[in-house]
Design an enzyme around this catalytic site. Sequence first.
Site, mmCIF file in Angstrom:
data_model
loop_
_atom_site.group_PDB
_atom_site.id
_atom_site.type_symbol
_atom_site.label_atom_id
_atom_site.label_comp_id
_atom_site.label_asym_id
_atom_site.label_seq_id
_atom_site.Cartn_x
_atom_site.Cartn_y
_atom_site.Cartn_z
ATOM 1 N N GLY A 8 0.819 -1.218 0.000
ATOM 2 C CA GLY A 8 0.000 0.000 0.000
ATOM 3 C C GLY A 8 0.845 1.256 0.000
ATOM 4 O O GLY A 8 0.475 2.292 0.567
ATOM 5 N N LEU A 10 1.554 3.520 -2.124
ATOM 6 C CA LEU A 10 1.180 4.750 -2.841
ATOM 7 C C LEU A 10 0.141 5.568 -2.081
ATOM 8 O O LEU A 10 -0.317 6.604 -2.555
ATOM 9 C CB LEU A 10 0.635 4.406 -4.239
ATOM 10 C CG LEU A 10 1.611 3.691 -5.162
ATOM 11 C CD1 LEU A 10 0.954 3.416 -6.512
ATOM 12 C CD2 LEU A 10 2.882 4.500 -5.359
ATOM 13 N N GLY A 11 -0.255 5.098 -0.890
ATOM 14 C CA GLY A 11 -1.299 5.789 -0.135
ATOM 15 C C GLY A 11 -0.772 7.006 0.612
ATOM 16 O O GLY A 11 0.382 7.415 0.453
ATOM 17 N N GLN A 12 -1.646 7.561 1.463
ATOM 18 C CA GLN A 12 -1.304 8.802 2.180
ATOM 19 C C GLN A 12 -0.056 8.612 3.047
ATOM 20 O O GLN A 12 0.843 9.443 3.041
ATOM 21 C CB GLN A 12 -2.487 9.244 3.057
ATOM 22 C CG GLN A 12 -2.293 10.641 3.639
ATOM 23 C CD GLN A 12 -3.235 10.969 4.787
ATOM 24 O OE1 GLN A 12 -3.981 10.117 5.271
ATOM 25 N NE2 GLN A 12 -3.217 12.213 5.219
ATOM 26 N N ASP A 34 2.227 -1.716 -4.471
ATOM 27 C CA ASP A 34 0.816 -1.322 -4.353
ATOM 28 C C ASP A 34 0.048 -2.104 -5.417
ATOM 29 O O ASP A 34 0.660 -2.701 -6.321
ATOM 30 C CB ASP A 34 0.645 0.192 -4.564
ATOM 31 C CG ASP A 34 -0.608 0.743 -3.883
ATOM 32 O OD1 ASP A 34 -0.491 1.474 -2.876
ATOM 33 O OD2 ASP A 34 -1.722 0.413 -4.354
ATOM 34 N N ILE A 35 -1.285 -2.067 -5.316
ATOM 35 C CA ILE A 35 -2.112 -2.792 -6.286
ATOM 36 C C ILE A 35 -2.213 -2.022 -7.606
ATOM 37 O O ILE A 35 -2.638 -2.552 -8.616
ATOM 38 C CB ILE A 35 -3.517 -3.065 -5.690
ATOM 39 C CG1 ILE A 35 -4.249 -4.135 -6.481
ATOM 40 C CG2 ILE A 35 -4.323 -1.782 -5.577
ATOM 41 C CD1 ILE A 35 -5.508 -4.665 -5.805
ATOM 42 N N ARG A 36 -1.825 -0.734 -7.584
ATOM 43 C CA ARG A 36 -1.930 0.107 -8.787
ATOM 44 C C ARG A 36 -0.573 0.708 -9.124
ATOM 45 O O ARG A 36 0.298 0.815 -8.249
ATOM 46 C CB ARG A 36 -2.966 1.207 -8.572
ATOM 47 C CG ARG A 36 -2.630 2.114 -7.396
ATOM 48 C CD ARG A 36 -3.806 2.976 -6.957
ATOM 49 N NE ARG A 36 -3.590 3.517 -5.626
ATOM 50 C CZ ARG A 36 -3.119 4.731 -5.362
ATOM 51 N NH1 ARG A 36 -2.820 5.555 -6.338
ATOM 52 N NH2 ARG A 36 -2.944 5.139 -4.115
ATOM 53 N N TYR A 141 -14.425 -1.165 9.474
ATOM 54 C CA TYR A 141 -13.020 -0.750 9.602
ATOM 55 C C TYR A 141 -12.506 -1.076 11.003
ATOM 56 O O TYR A 141 -11.454 -1.694 11.174
ATOM 57 C CB TYR A 141 -12.923 0.748 9.326
ATOM 58 C CG TYR A 141 -11.536 1.331 9.414
ATOM 59 C CD1 TYR A 141 -10.543 0.977 8.507
ATOM 60 C CD2 TYR A 141 -11.219 2.277 10.394
ATOM 61 C CE1 TYR A 141 -9.271 1.534 8.574
ATOM 62 C CE2 TYR A 141 -9.957 2.843 10.461
ATOM 63 C CZ TYR A 141 -8.982 2.466 9.544
ATOM 64 O OH TYR A 141 -7.731 3.030 9.616
HETATM 65 N N1 LIG Z 1 -4.282 7.991 7.100
HETATM 66 C C1 LIG Z 1 -4.805 7.950 8.323
HETATM 67 O O1 LIG Z 1 -5.296 8.977 8.838
HETATM 68 C C2 LIG Z 1 -4.765 6.663 9.109
HETATM 69 C C3 LIG Z 1 -5.190 6.684 10.446
HETATM 70 C C4 LIG Z 1 -5.177 5.499 11.178
HETATM 71 C C5 LIG Z 1 -4.703 4.332 10.608
HETATM 72 N N2 LIG Z 1 -4.304 4.329 9.303
HETATM 73 C C6 LIG Z 1 -3.852 3.039 8.745
HETATM 74 O O2 LIG Z 1 -2.626 3.188 8.033
HETATM 75 C C7 LIG Z 1 -2.606 2.296 6.900
HETATM 76 C C8 LIG Z 1 -2.342 3.106 5.635
HETATM 77 O O3 LIG Z 1 -3.309 4.120 5.533
HETATM 78 P P1 LIG Z 1 -3.280 5.241 4.385
HETATM 79 O O4 LIG Z 1 -3.926 6.443 4.968
HETATM 80 O O5 LIG Z 1 -1.952 5.362 3.776
HETATM 81 O O6 LIG Z 1 -4.324 4.588 3.367
HETATM 82 P P2 LIG Z 1 -4.591 4.981 1.830
HETATM 83 O O7 LIG Z 1 -6.015 4.634 1.552
HETATM 84 O O8 LIG Z 1 -4.129 6.346 1.551
HETATM 85 O O9 LIG Z 1 -3.626 3.958 1.075
HETATM 86 C C9 LIG Z 1 -3.864 2.582 1.043
HETATM 87 C C10 LIG Z 1 -3.159 2.009 -0.164
HETATM 88 O O10 LIG Z 1 -3.458 0.608 -0.219
HETATM 89 C C11 LIG Z 1 -3.609 0.258 -1.584
HETATM 90 N N3 LIG Z 1 -4.406 -0.974 -1.690
HETATM 91 C C12 LIG Z 1 -5.747 -1.126 -1.596
HETATM 92 N N4 LIG Z 1 -6.081 -2.412 -1.781
HETATM 93 C C13 LIG Z 1 -4.929 -3.094 -1.971
HETATM 94 C C14 LIG Z 1 -4.607 -4.456 -2.214
HETATM 95 N N5 LIG Z 1 -5.562 -5.404 -2.301
HETATM 96 N N6 LIG Z 1 -3.311 -4.800 -2.369
HETATM 97 C C15 LIG Z 1 -2.323 -3.870 -2.285
HETATM 98 N N7 LIG Z 1 -2.567 -2.558 -2.079
HETATM 99 C C16 LIG Z 1 -3.860 -2.176 -1.918
HETATM 100 C C17 LIG Z 1 -4.268 1.458 -2.225
HETATM 101 O O11 LIG Z 1 -4.037 1.475 -3.638
HETATM 102 C C18 LIG Z 1 -3.598 2.607 -1.484
HETATM 103 O O12 LIG Z 1 -2.487 3.124 -2.190
HETATM 104 C C19 LIG Z 1 -3.962 1.578 6.911
HETATM 105 O O13 LIG Z 1 -3.817 0.360 7.593
HETATM 106 C C20 LIG Z 1 -4.846 2.490 7.726
HETATM 107 O O14 LIG Z 1 -5.884 1.791 8.351
HETATM 108 C C21 LIG Z 1 -4.321 5.461 8.551
#
Ligand SMILES: NC(=O)c1ccc[n+]([C@@H]2O[C@H](COP(=O)([O-])OP(=O)(O)OC[C@H]3O[C@@H](n4cnc5c(N)ncnc54)[C@H](O)[C@@H]3O)[C@@H](O)[C@H]2O)c1
Length: 320
Positions: A8, A10-12, A34-36, A141
């Site tokens: 994951g 590419l996420g935040q 990442d998946i994308r 969640y």
């Molecule tokens: N951002 C927050 O405020 C926050 C707060 C608490 C906990 N978290 C936890 O931190 C972790 C990351 O959060 P984030 O904010 O970066 O999330 P995000 O949604 O920004 O990124 C998640 C990434 O996972 C990828 N993804 C989705 N399905 C997938 C799959 N099947 N295989 C591989 N990749 C896949 C998406 O393409 C995306 O890039 C998560 O576990 C989230 O629960 C985040």
Amino acid sequence: MKKILITGALGQIGSELTARLREVYGSQNVIATDIRQPEFSNTGTGIFEILDVTNQQDMEMLVEEYQLDTLIHLAALLSAVAEAKPQLAWDVNMNGLMNAVEVARVHGLQFFCPSSIGAFGPQTPKDHTPQVTIQRPTTMYGITKISGELLSDYYFHKFGVDTRSVRFPGLISYDTLPGGGTTDYAVDIFYEALHKKTYASFIAAGTKMDMMYMPDAIDAIIQLLEADASRLHHRNAYNISAMSVAPEDIARAIQKYLPEFELTYAVDPVRQSIAESWPNSLDVSCAVNEWGFSPKYDLDRMTKDMLKKLNKKLETSVAL
Ligand SMILES: NC(=O)c1ccc[n+]([C@@H]2O[C@H](COP(=O)([O-])OP(=O)(O)OC[C@H]3O[C@@H](n4cnc5c(N)ncnc54)[C@H](O)[C@@H]3O)[C@@H](O)[C@H]2O)c1
């Protein structure tokens, strides 16, 4: 020296964490997945591979190919998205986690998968929420997050896997947009403040939630991964937070630099009800005592930095 696989990425969180880990451990030692496909390279230069975390065999192949010793598992669906797609959220968040922690067990990897304030529920004490307390989440969640904490503890006690985790609050950042969480308003508000000088919050006035600035979140991950294992008594997962704020608190902080900014409300009942099931403010003393958690950004310092960085990124040229 660590050799790290990030899911994951590419996420935040992943986009900023990957870039930072590459600075600390070297580009060749951090494999982003990442998946994308990445749209642009905001994870710094280094290896990127496509990986769907529901495919354990593919994950295993990457660990073997790159001889990795650490797995940072970030792939998940966040709170609002998971409420809209609960079955998919279970598949990605739970089956993906089970695959990842199994790969960690088989290959002897250190393992980090973040939990969240979403792992708490309406029966949890709201203020100064203790490290160990009632956790009866009512969202899909939250159910996956508390299950993740328990599964990570199970793998530590049963198999000796070095699992470590934090309960992140809402994370505020200027680089990559958040992926559909309940605290996303706290990022949107800064973009709209600069673009339109007004913002309609989907979270109601007076709704306090814990938040943290992304640089502190990244520091916390690295600090916990490097911490002395013998001091970690609450491995999965530590309460951490840097501020407890409601929408009007952020608006007031923005108005110090942009006095004309106006906050209105267009409350989304789904995300509001999720927010109301979460704590107002966490007790972070276990993280402080066991591995020295110490965030640098309070609301004012974060607001100043967010506005400065976004003003440049968005080319809004607002006089701050
Ligand atoms: N951002 C927050 O405020 C926050 C707060 C608490 C906990 N978290 C936890 O931190 C972790 C990351 O959060 P984030 O904010 O970066 O999330 P995000 O949604 O920004 O990124 C998640 C990434 O996972 C990828 N993804 C989705 N399905 C997938 C799959 N099947 N295989 C591989 N990749 C896949 C998406 O393409 C995306 O890039 C998560 O576990 C989230 O629960 C985040």
